[in-house]
Motif scaffolding. Structure first.
Motif, PDB file in Angstrom:
ATOM      1  N   VAL A  89       0.563  -0.983   0.185  1.00 23.20           N
ATOM      2  CA  VAL A  89       0.213   0.016   0.167  1.00 23.20           C
ATOM      3  C   VAL A  89       0.791   1.286   0.127  1.00 23.20           C
ATOM      4  O   VAL A  89       1.877   1.468   1.029  1.00 23.20           O
ATOM      5  N   SER A  90       0.412   2.296  -0.978  1.00 25.38           N
ATOM      6  CA  SER A  90       1.772   3.014  -1.096  1.00 25.38           C
ATOM      7  C   SER A  90       0.693   4.339   0.036  1.00 25.38           C
ATOM      8  O   SER A  90       0.124   4.485   0.834  1.00 25.38           O
ATOM      9  N   ALA A  91       1.744   5.513   0.798  1.00 24.17           N
ATOM     10  CA  ALA A  91       2.213   6.282   1.585  1.00 24.17           C
ATOM     11  C   ALA A  91       1.093   7.821   1.284  1.00 24.17           C
ATOM     12  O   ALA A  91       1.733   8.564   1.481  1.00 24.17           O
ATOM     13  N   HIS A  92       0.075   7.282   0.109  1.00 22.07           N
ATOM     14  CA  HIS A  92      -0.364   8.471  -0.069  1.00 22.07           C
ATOM     15  C   HIS A  92      -1.853   8.061  -0.255  1.00 22.07           C
ATOM     16  O   HIS A  92      -2.229   6.987  -0.475  1.00 22.07           O
ATOM     17  N   LEU A 165       3.244   1.186   3.277  1.00 21.96           N
ATOM     18  CA  LEU A 165       2.567   1.613   4.610  1.00 21.96           C
ATOM     19  C   LEU A 165       3.270   0.728   5.044  1.00 21.96           C
ATOM     20  O   LEU A 165       2.883  -0.752   4.377  1.00 21.96           O
ATOM     21  N   VAL A 166       3.294   0.477   6.804  1.00 22.67           N
ATOM     22  CA  VAL A 166       3.221  -0.850   6.933  1.00 22.67           C
ATOM     23  C   VAL A 166       2.368  -0.079   8.958  1.00 22.67           C
ATOM     24  O   VAL A 166       1.586   0.737   9.038  1.00 22.67           O
ATOM     25  N   ASP A 167       2.182  -1.389   9.437  1.00 20.38           N
ATOM     26  CA  ASP A 167       1.109  -1.004  10.796  1.00 20.38           C
ATOM     27  C   ASP A 167       1.685  -0.755  11.949  1.00 20.38           C
ATOM     28  O   ASP A 167       3.182  -0.752  11.833  1.00 20.38           O
ATOM     29  N   ALA A 168       1.653  -0.331  13.143  1.00 20.64           N
ATOM     30  CA  ALA A 168       1.998  -0.430  14.294  1.00 20.64           C
ATOM     31  C   ALA A 168       3.433  -1.734  14.235  1.00 20.64           C
ATOM     32  O   ALA A 168       3.999  -0.680  15.327  1.00 20.64           O
ATOM     33  N   ASP A 187      -9.085   2.301  12.422  1.00 19.06           N
ATOM     34  CA  ASP A 187      -9.716   1.849  13.454  1.00 19.06           C
ATOM     35  C   ASP A 187      -7.874   1.885  14.409  1.00 19.06           C
ATOM     36  O   ASP A 187      -7.909   1.877  15.814  1.00 19.06           O
ATOM     37  N   GLU A 188      -7.329   2.187  13.346  1.00 18.56           N
ATOM     38  CA  GLU A 188      -5.634   1.737  13.925  1.00 18.56           C
ATOM     39  C   GLU A 188      -5.192   3.988  14.530  1.00 18.56           C
ATOM     40  O   GLU A 188      -4.414   3.583  15.381  1.00 18.56           O
ATOM     41  N   SER A 189      -5.938   4.548  14.071  1.00 18.71           N
ATOM     42  CA  SER A 189      -4.687   6.252  13.922  1.00 18.71           C
ATOM     43  C   SER A 189      -6.029   6.787  14.303  1.00 18.71           C
ATOM     44  O   SER A 189      -7.080   7.293  13.552  1.00 18.71           O
ATOM     45  N   PRO A 190      -6.645   7.213  15.855  1.00 22.74           N
ATOM     46  CA  PRO A 190      -7.440   8.381  16.637  1.00 22.74           C
ATOM     47  C   PRO A 190      -7.407   9.720  15.597  1.00 22.74           C
ATOM     48  O   PRO A 190      -8.139  10.378  15.365  1.00 22.74           O
ATOM     49  N   ARG A 191      -5.728  10.078  15.265  1.00 24.23           N
ATOM     50  CA  ARG A 191      -5.659  11.412  14.519  1.00 24.23           C
ATOM     51  C   ARG A 191      -6.140  11.361  13.220  1.00 24.23           C
ATOM     52  O   ARG A 191      -6.847  12.223  12.872  1.00 24.23           O
ATOM     53  N   PRO A 221       4.139   9.187   7.739  1.00 27.96           N
ATOM     54  CA  PRO A 221       5.571   8.826   8.348  1.00 27.96           C
ATOM     55  C   PRO A 221       5.310  10.108   9.710  1.00 27.96           C
ATOM     56  O   PRO A 221       5.909   9.542  10.661  1.00 27.96           O
ATOM     57  N   ALA A 222       4.589  10.544  10.080  1.00 24.21           N
ATOM     58  CA  ALA A 222       4.716  11.311  11.519  1.00 24.21           C
ATOM     59  C   ALA A 222       3.813   9.999  12.218  1.00 24.21           C
ATOM     60  O   ALA A 222       4.643  10.037  13.447  1.00 24.21           O
ATOM     61  N   GLU A 223       3.475   9.179  12.140  1.00 22.62           N
ATOM     62  CA  GLU A 223       2.472   8.085  12.952  1.00 22.62           C
ATOM     63  C   GLU A 223       3.531   7.210  12.746  1.00 22.62           C
ATOM     64  O   GLU A 223       3.722   5.544  13.268  1.00 22.62           O
ATOM     65  N   ARG A 224       5.008   7.106  11.617  1.00 24.83           N
ATOM     66  CA  ARG A 224       5.802   5.986  11.726  1.00 24.83           C
ATOM     67  C   ARG A 224       4.808   4.854  11.564  1.00 24.83           C
ATOM     68  O   ARG A 224       5.441   3.566  11.801  1.00 24.83           O
ATOM     69  N   LEU A 225       4.184   5.173  10.266  1.00 22.89           N
ATOM     70  CA  LEU A 225       3.923   4.180   9.156  1.00 22.89           C
ATOM     71  C   LEU A 225       4.214   3.908   7.882  1.00 22.89           C
ATOM     72  O   LEU A 225       3.259   3.142   6.921  1.00 22.89           O
ATOM     73  N   VAL A 226       5.896   4.775   7.313  1.00 22.16           N
ATOM     74  CA  VAL A 226       5.907   4.743   6.132  1.00 22.16           C
ATOM     75  C   VAL A 226       7.230   3.845   6.169  1.00 22.16           C
ATOM     76  O   VAL A 226       7.979   4.310   7.322  1.00 22.16           O
ATOM     77  N   ARG A 227       7.388   3.360   5.334  1.00 21.90           N
ATOM     78  CA  ARG A 227       9.012   2.127   5.157  1.00 21.90           C
ATOM     79  C   ARG A 227       9.218   2.934   3.562  1.00 21.90           C
ATOM     80  O   ARG A 227       8.664   2.594   2.843  1.00 21.90           O
ATOM     81  N   PRO A 228      11.062   3.339   3.261  1.00 24.59           N
ATOM     82  CA  PRO A 228      11.280   3.484   1.506  1.00 24.59           C
ATOM     83  C   PRO A 228      11.407   2.568   1.703  1.00 24.59           C
ATOM     84  O   PRO A 228      11.537   0.999   2.016  1.00 24.59           O
ATOM     85  N   GLN A 229      11.551   2.736   0.251  1.00 23.27           N
ATOM     86  CA  GLN A 229      12.356   1.281  -0.947  1.00 23.27           C
ATOM     87  C   GLN A 229      13.416   1.602  -1.845  1.00 23.27           C
ATOM     88  O   GLN A 229      13.239   1.805  -3.586  1.00 23.27           O
TER      89      GLN A 229
END
Length: 238
Positions: A89-92, A165-168, A187-191, A221-229
């Motif tokens: 899943v892309s981070a956008h 995207l990655v999970d928590a 479900d995983e992000s109140p923000r 990225p602020a919630e540390r849910l993104v990994r580069p490739q």
């Protein structure tokens, strides 16, 4: 085989290259190479194999993209095994309101569609993928094999520019239905719920606004849910 407004089945022939696969059209049986020749379009040797990780595997989506650029939809689409790549899943978030797919490197084998595009079709598809970079998959790392068992020439793939995207727990998010994907993100992000509401329907409605999409782009990225490739984004292009 996507042909105008039809999707015609191709039948793999064991161990033979894609051009020798069988097409049944209007009661007649021909090879794929013979059909392309009869249509007066580019043969497979003049086409570019492109691994489709997300919506480009949909004949309807490919048809819309080509018609938008005034091109006749004539595209062979075959199933193949792709080692080392999974649909993530892309981070956008896209303008229509969905969270797009992106290829992710993993120690697994995926069964994916490969599109065979001529020069004009490939250029048109490029113009529809502003958040991706078209790269060549190295055969030594990702040897793509067709459903007939025949190896394919080096394939292109659209690599996401924004990471995946990655999970928590840091695990790669797998591509699922949009409803389930958006539901899990909310479900995983109140923000994210504060930005987009509590349901996939409210999410899709609110991300029609560019400011909301941009806020989500910064939130991931602020919630540390993104990994580069780096292994994919650094691959050579065309």
């Amino acid at each position: 085989m996507l042909l105008d407004n039809r999707f015609i089945p191709l039948r793999p022939v064991p161990h033979l290259p894609v051009g020798q696969w069988i097409v049944c059209r209007d009661g007649a049986t021909v090879t794929l190479a013979g059909l392309l020749q009869s249509l007066g379009v580019s043969g497979l040797s003049a086409r570019h194999p492109v691994v489709a990780v997300g919506s480009n595997a949909s004949p309807g989506q490919v048809r819309r993209k080509l018609l938008r650029h005034s091109l006749r939809p004539v595209v062979p689409m075959i199933l193949a095994e792709v080692p080392g790549i999974i649909p993530g899943v892309s981070a956008h978030v896209s303008r229509p309101g969905y969270v797009p797919a992106v290829p992710v490197e993993a120690a697994e084998v995926s069964r994916l569609f490969v599109l065979w595009l001529d020069d004009d079709e490939l250029a048109a598809l490029d113009r529809t993928e502003p958040n991706y970079r078209r790269c060549r998959l190295p055969a030594e790392r990702h040897p793509v094999v067709s459903a007939s068992g025949a190896p394919l020439p080096r394939c292109f793939v659209y690599v996401g520019k924004h990471g995946h995207l990655v999970d928590a727990h840091g695990r790669t998010r797998r591509l699922t239905t949009q409803h389930d994907l958006i539901r899990s993100l909310l479900d995983e992000s109140p923000r994210l719920r504060r930005l987009c509401g509590t349901t996939p329907k409210s999410f899709i409605a609110r991300v029609q606004h560019a400011a909301v999409r941009e806020a989500i782009f910064r939130l991931f990225p602020a919630e540390r849910l993104v990994r580069p490739q780096p292994g994919l984004i650094g691959l050579p292009g065309s």
